[in-house]
Design an enzyme around this catalytic site. Sequence first.
Site, mmCIF file in Angstrom:
data_model
loop_
_atom_site.group_PDB
_atom_site.id
_atom_site.type_symbol
_atom_site.label_atom_id
_atom_site.label_comp_id
_atom_site.label_asym_id
_atom_site.label_seq_id
_atom_site.Cartn_x
_atom_site.Cartn_y
_atom_site.Cartn_z
ATOM 1 N N LYS A 87 0.988 -1.364 0.195
ATOM 2 C CA LYS A 87 -0.620 -0.176 -0.243
ATOM 3 C C LYS A 87 0.583 1.059 0.009
ATOM 4 O O LYS A 87 1.856 1.007 0.944
ATOM 5 C CB LYS A 87 -1.111 0.220 1.041
ATOM 6 C CG LYS A 87 -1.979 0.162 1.253
ATOM 7 C CD LYS A 87 -2.868 0.351 2.543
ATOM 8 C CE LYS A 87 -4.120 1.327 2.618
ATOM 9 N NZ LYS A 87 -4.697 0.455 3.002
ATOM 10 N N VAL A 88 0.683 2.056 -1.079
ATOM 11 C CA VAL A 88 1.108 2.933 -1.341
ATOM 12 C C VAL A 88 0.349 4.788 -1.255
ATOM 13 O O VAL A 88 -0.580 4.260 -1.804
ATOM 14 C CB VAL A 88 2.732 3.262 -3.092
ATOM 15 C CG1 VAL A 88 3.144 4.025 -3.088
ATOM 16 C CG2 VAL A 88 2.782 1.928 -2.496
#
Length: 218
Positions: A87-88
Site C-alpha cells: 500500500k503506497v
Amino acid sequence: MKFFIDTANLNEIKEANDLGILDGVTTNPSLMAKEGIAGEESILQHYKTICDIVDGPVSAEVIATDYEGIIKEGEVLASLHPNIVVKVPMILEGIKAIKYFSSKGIKTNCTLIFSPGQAILAAKAGATYISPFLGRLDDISSDGLSLIQQIRHIYDNYTFDTEILAASVRHTMHIVHCAEIGADVMTGPLKAIKGLANHPLTDKGLEQFLSDYKKLNQ
Ligand code: G3P
C-alpha cells in the site's frame, strides 16, 4: 464485488473469514497502532499472521515517503507472503514507486485517493488497486460515492486493469451503494459487513416459522 475487511484486529479478521465471504484484508498504520502493533519485527509478523488466516490479498502500507524508501520497504513487505499488496500513498514519489513495483510484478494499492485525477495517475502507473476514501469525503460535506462513480466511469472508458477498492466505508449502506456503482472491491469494518444481514421482517418471519413448527412438533 469483493469484500475486504479494513482492520488489523485478528479476532475480527477471523470472524469475517469464518463467514466465508471474505476476499481480503486492508490495514493502515493507524489500524496497526490501534491494535498496539509496533516495531518492525512485530509489524511484519502481524502481516504474516493475517496472511495465514485469510487466503486473499492483504494490504500492508509503507511508511516511507521517498522513492528509495518506498521501494526498500515495499520489497520487504512483498517478500513476506505472495498475498501481500504493497500500500503506497498517493504522492508523486509513490506513483514512481508503483510504476517500479508494477514492472516487477509486485501488487500495489494506491491509498489516500480523493480525486479522479489521482485515480487516473495511479492507474497510469499500473496500480493493482486504488483506494478512494469515501467516508472521509462524506466527513467534510463532500460526496464520496460520487467520486467512486466518476472513477468507475473514467476507468470504463479505457482498458485500465486497476481495481477500484472503495475504502473508508463506514456503514452498511455505503457497501450497498458501492455495489450499485460497480466498485470492484469494498473494504469496511466488520460491523458494516454484518449489518447487511439485518432485516426486521427476516427476524419476524423466522420467529413465526419456528413457532408454527413447534406447535406441531413438540
Ligand atoms: O484503510 C483506509 C481507510 O479505509 C480508512 O478508513 O474510516 O479511517 O476513514 P477511515
